[in-house]
Design an enzyme around this catalytic site. Structure first.
Site, PDB file in Angstrom:
ATOM      1  N   GLY A  11       0.830  -1.210   0.000  1.00 12.14           N
ATOM      2  CA  GLY A  11       0.000   0.000   0.000  1.00 12.14           C
ATOM      3  C   GLY A  11       0.864   1.259   0.000  1.00 12.14           C
ATOM      4  N   ILE A  13       1.570   3.832   2.319  1.00  6.11           N
ATOM      5  CA  ILE A  13       2.556   4.066   3.390  1.00  6.11           C
ATOM      6  C   ILE A  13       3.431   2.818   3.557  1.00  6.11           C
ATOM      7  CG2 ILE A  13       2.902   4.848   5.773  1.00  6.11           C
ATOM      8  CD1 ILE A  13      -0.029   5.844   5.708  1.00  6.11           C
ATOM      9  N   LEU A  60      -5.595 -11.527   5.779  1.00  5.83           N
ATOM     10  CA  LEU A  60      -5.387 -11.676   7.228  1.00  5.83           C
ATOM     11  C   LEU A  60      -6.667 -12.065   7.975  1.00  5.83           C
ATOM     12  CD1 LEU A  60      -2.986  -8.681   7.985  1.00  5.83           C
ATOM     13  CD2 LEU A  60      -2.388 -11.085   7.737  1.00  5.83           C
ATOM     14  N   PHE A  82       0.219  -2.471   8.775  1.00  2.00           N
ATOM     15  CA  PHE A  82      -0.524  -1.436   8.042  1.00  2.00           C
ATOM     16  C   PHE A  82      -1.871  -1.938   7.532  1.00  2.00           C
ATOM     17  CE2 PHE A  82       3.925  -0.155   7.195  1.00  2.00           C
ATOM     18  CZ  PHE A  82       3.863   1.185   7.525  1.00  2.00           C
ATOM     19  N   SER A 126      -4.099   6.789  13.831  1.00  2.00           N
ATOM     20  CA  SER A 126      -4.439   7.991  13.068  1.00  2.00           C
ATOM     21  C   SER A 126      -4.800   9.125  14.000  1.00  2.00           C
ATOM     22  CB  SER A 126      -5.640   7.658  12.176  1.00  2.00           C
ATOM     23  OG  SER A 126      -6.216   8.821  11.647  1.00  2.00           O
ATOM     24  N   THR A 128      -7.198  10.682  13.660  1.00  2.00           N
ATOM     25  CA  THR A 128      -8.653  10.614  13.748  1.00  2.00           C
ATOM     26  C   THR A 128      -9.101  10.240  15.170  1.00  2.00           C
ATOM     27  OG1 THR A 128     -10.609   9.792  12.579  1.00  2.00           O
ATOM     28  CG2 THR A 128      -8.920   8.193  13.030  1.00  2.00           C
ATOM     29  N   TYR A 151     -14.582   3.677  10.688  1.00  3.04           N
ATOM     30  CA  TYR A 151     -13.141   3.649  10.428  1.00  3.04           C
ATOM     31  C   TYR A 151     -12.375   4.230  11.624  1.00  3.04           C
ATOM     32  CZ  TYR A 151      -8.659   5.557   9.132  1.00  3.04           C
ATOM     33  OH  TYR A 151      -7.327   5.897   9.151  1.00  3.04           O
ATOM     34  N   LYS A 155      -9.643   2.511  14.714  1.00  2.00           N
ATOM     35  CA  LYS A 155      -8.321   2.958  15.175  1.00  2.00           C
ATOM     36  C   LYS A 155      -8.325   3.117  16.703  1.00  2.00           C
ATOM     37  CE  LYS A 155      -6.426   2.865  11.196  1.00  2.00           C
ATOM     38  NZ  LYS A 155      -5.531   1.746  10.890  1.00  2.00           N
ATOM     39  N   PHE A 180      -0.833  11.962  10.891  1.00  2.00           N
ATOM     40  CA  PHE A 180      -1.663  13.059  10.427  1.00  2.00           C
ATOM     41  C   PHE A 180      -1.931  12.796   8.933  1.00  2.00           C
ATOM     42  CE2 PHE A 180      -2.631  15.741  14.067  1.00  2.00           C
ATOM     43  CZ  PHE A 180      -2.041  14.936  15.032  1.00  2.00           C
ATOM     44  N   ASN A 181      -1.778  13.731   8.027  1.00  2.00           N
ATOM     45  CA  ASN A 181      -2.213  13.447   6.646  1.00  2.00           C
ATOM     46  C   ASN A 181      -1.033  13.139   5.730  1.00  2.00           C
ATOM     47  OD1 ASN A 181      -4.486  14.824   7.944  1.00  2.00           O
ATOM     48  ND2 ASN A 181      -5.408  14.795   5.914  1.00  2.00           N
ATOM     49  N   ARG A 233      -5.175  20.972   7.991  1.00  2.00           N
ATOM     50  CA  ARG A 233      -4.615  19.653   8.309  1.00  2.00           C
ATOM     51  C   ARG A 233      -3.099  19.760   8.353  1.00  2.00           C
ATOM     52  NH1 ARG A 233      -9.195  19.138   8.852  1.00  2.00           N
ATOM     53  NH2 ARG A 233     -10.655  17.544   8.101  1.00  2.00           N
TER      54      ARG A 233
HETATM   55  C1  UD1 Z   1      -9.427  11.380   6.342  1.00  2.00           C
HETATM   56  C2  UD1 Z   1      -9.906  10.884   7.656  1.00  2.00           C
HETATM   57  C3  UD1 Z   1      -8.758  10.311   8.415  1.00  2.00           C
HETATM   58  C4  UD1 Z   1      -8.134   9.215   7.650  1.00  2.00           C
HETATM   59  C5  UD1 Z   1      -7.714   9.707   6.295  1.00  2.00           C
HETATM   60  C6  UD1 Z   1      -7.245   8.490   5.501  1.00  2.00           C
HETATM   61  C7  UD1 Z   1     -11.815  12.301   8.290  1.00  2.00           C
HETATM   62  C8  UD1 Z   1     -12.289  13.350   9.208  1.00  2.00           C
HETATM   63  N1  UD1 Z   1     -10.519  11.958   8.416  1.00  2.00           N
HETATM   64  O1  UD1 Z   1      -8.556  12.472   6.599  1.00  2.00           O
HETATM   65  O2  UD1 Z   1      -9.212   9.772   9.620  1.00  2.00           O
HETATM   66  O3  UD1 Z   1      -7.027   8.700   8.338  1.00  2.00           O
HETATM   67  O4  UD1 Z   1      -8.794  10.332   5.643  1.00  2.00           O
HETATM   68  O5  UD1 Z   1      -7.755   8.400   4.267  1.00  2.00           O
HETATM   69  O6  UD1 Z   1     -12.550  11.796   7.483  1.00  2.00           O
HETATM   70  N2  UD1 Z   1     -10.940  17.940   0.774  1.00  2.00           N
HETATM   71  C9  UD1 Z   1     -11.525  18.744  -0.191  1.00  2.00           C
HETATM   72  N3  UD1 Z   1     -11.869  18.178  -1.383  1.00  2.00           N
HETATM   73  C10 UD1 Z   1     -11.637  16.862  -1.669  1.00  2.00           C
HETATM   74  C11 UD1 Z   1     -11.025  16.050  -0.676  1.00  2.00           C
HETATM   75  C12 UD1 Z   1     -10.694  16.629   0.543  1.00  2.00           C
HETATM   76  O7  UD1 Z   1     -11.758  19.931   0.015  1.00  2.00           O
HETATM   77  O8  UD1 Z   1     -11.991  16.403  -2.768  1.00  2.00           O
HETATM   78  C13 UD1 Z   1     -10.544  18.544   2.053  1.00  2.00           C
HETATM   79  C14 UD1 Z   1     -11.236  17.932   3.253  1.00  2.00           C
HETATM   80  O9  UD1 Z   1     -12.433  18.585   3.521  1.00  2.00           O
HETATM   81  C15 UD1 Z   1     -10.177  18.135   4.332  1.00  2.00           C
HETATM   82  C16 UD1 Z   1      -8.857  18.088   3.583  1.00  2.00           C
HETATM   83  O10 UD1 Z   1      -9.176  18.309   2.224  1.00  2.00           O
HETATM   84  O11 UD1 Z   1     -10.299  19.401   4.879  1.00  2.00           O
HETATM   85  C17 UD1 Z   1      -8.152  16.766   3.711  1.00  2.00           C
HETATM   86  O12 UD1 Z   1      -9.058  15.740   3.365  1.00  2.00           O
HETATM   87  P1  UD1 Z   1      -8.594  14.222   3.204  1.00  2.00           P
HETATM   88  O13 UD1 Z   1      -7.416  14.147   2.329  1.00  2.00           O
HETATM   89  O14 UD1 Z   1      -9.804  13.421   2.840  1.00  2.00           O
HETATM   90  O15 UD1 Z   1      -8.095  13.813   4.648  1.00  2.00           O
HETATM   91  P2  UD1 Z   1      -8.855  13.894   6.054  1.00  2.00           P
HETATM   92  O16 UD1 Z   1     -10.290  14.086   5.904  1.00  2.00           O
HETATM   93  O17 UD1 Z   1      -8.131  14.887   6.891  1.00  2.00           O
END
Ligand code: UD1
Length: 342
Positions: A11, A13, A60, A82, A126, A128, A151, A155, A180-181, A233
């Site tokens: 995958g 990561i 698994l 992972f 995460s 999260t 999900y 975690k 984080f992201n 983020r």
């Molecule tokens: C999400 C999950 C997180 C998870 C991660 C893994 C939530 C709250 N968090 O992270 O737990 O570990 O995915 O996949 O769901 N955005 C846009 N347009 C898009 C896509 C995203 O504006 O098309 C914005 C979102 O609103 C957010 C930011 O981009 O503010 C990041 O989004 P994303 O990449 O999906 O990550 P998280 O939501 O932070």
């Protein structure tokens, strides 16, 4: 040469972590069920490190297969786990799938890890688990809020399962890394993020839009209580995140851990808004991105960025790459897989 098992090692990561492990001289065995990854990733890993990791396609959830695997490989010194499903929306639609995929498998793994002579376990957690934290940046002591999705719940429960197991098994040493992201790709462009279908995450959606696969990025909400109204983020380069796994593993291998269950935030400490990410992409790619403001996405927290002091001081790890570095690597990767010329 220590043998490390990496589940979900093909995958996003996982594959970057396999590269870092092999570069540090570890022998890696990958287990992956290929449900959200491609077997071709192995070739990318080999191209970067010069070494083909051992790979077993294995689900698994099949307990007997997991037992058989560990009978064959009782000399494993550490496991980085992972393998899990990670789409928030899908988890809301199909909670049992998520509880089964993410928790049954964790239990089966832990049972086997307990039988190893070296019971070292790194868990993919995460940010999260914090939900919408009250204070920024978020420390590891921030309260765990009720999960927003199955999900997220997997975690939280996953960490609880490991913690409870550690309490009664002194020989088990575990670290949960709260990511984080993660974004970006290996600088070689041999491996990167390969979302199947429409990307749910921001950065692959941005690069696919720029590559012409998607028409327009929807920015989910610009009326949040942040300086530019879009969510904030902590975007961390996947190579930095991968290196954190090696450091955490070595902490366990060298018996340097202070307790047998530890948690660390893995982020940069810098919060970036969605619009800042778009600007960074435009800056490093030299092209403008087609995007529009859309309604908020349900379940999104307003802001989440890490206090990284614990990882910096105790693990001795810190993120090195900037948002621009990470966005450039993500764009180079996208161009590479779409055969887009510079
Ligand atoms: C999400 C999950 C997180 C998870 C991660 C893994 C939530 C709250 N968090 O992270 O737990 O570990 O995915 O996949 O769901 N955005 C846009 N347009 C898009 C896509 C995203 O504006 O098309 C914005 C979102 O609103 C957010 C930011 O981009 O503010 C990041 O989004 P994303 O990449 O999906 O990550 P998280 O939501 O932070």
């Amino acid at each position: 040469m220590k043998k490390i098992l990496v589940t979900g090692g093909l995958g996003f990561i996982g594959s970057h972590t396999v590269v870092e492990l092999q570069s540090e001289g570890y022998d890696v065995i990958i287990i992956d069920d290929l449900s959200n990854s491609s077997v071709d990733v192995i070739e990318g890993i080999k191209a970067i490190t010069g070494k083909l990791p051992i790979f077993e396609k294995l689900d698994l959830k099949e307990k007997a297969s997991v037992e058989r695997f560990f009978q064959k490989h009782s000399d494993i010194s550490g496991v980085i786990h992972f393998a899990a499903s990670k789409a928030v929306g899908e988890s809301i639609e199909n909670p049992l799938l998520y509880y089964e995929n993410n928790l049954n498998t964790l239990i089966y793994m832990l049972k086997e890890v307990l039988n190893l002579s070296a019971s070292n376990f790194i868990f993919s957690s995460s940010c999260t688990v914090y939900g919408q934290a009250d204070e920024m940046p978020i420390t590891e002591n921030a309260p765990i809020k009720p999960a927003e999705s199955p999900y997220g719940n997997t975690k939280q429960i996953g960490e609880e399962i490991i913690k409870d197991t550690c309490k009664v098994n002194d020989n088990l040493n575990a670290i949960a890394l709260r990511y984080f992201n993660p974004i970006g790709a290996h600088p070689s462009t041999k491996i990167g993020e390969l979302p199947i279908g429409v990307p749910q995450n921001l950065v692959p959606f941005i690069t696919q839009t720029a590559a012409g696969l998607r028409e327009c990025l929807s920015v989910f909400g610009n009326d949040y209580t942040t300086p530019d109204g879009t969510c904030i983020r902590d975007y961390i380069h996947v190579v930095d995140l991968a290196k954190a796994h090696v450091v955490a593993l070595e902490r366990l291998l060298n018996d340097n851990n202070q307790s047998n269950f530890e948690t660390f935030n893995v982020g940069t400490g810098v919060g970036s808004s969605v619009l800042e990410v778009i600007r960074s992409f435009e800056n490093v790619s030299g092209q403008s991105l087609n995007y529009k403001i859309a309604p908020r996405r349900e379940g999104d927290v307003v802001k989440a960025y890490a206090n990284t002091k614990k990882a910096n001081t105790i693990l001795g790890w810190e993120a090195k790459s900037s948002l621009d570095d990470a966005m450039l690597s993500a764009w180079k990767w996208e161009k590479n897989i779409r055969n887009i010329e510079d």
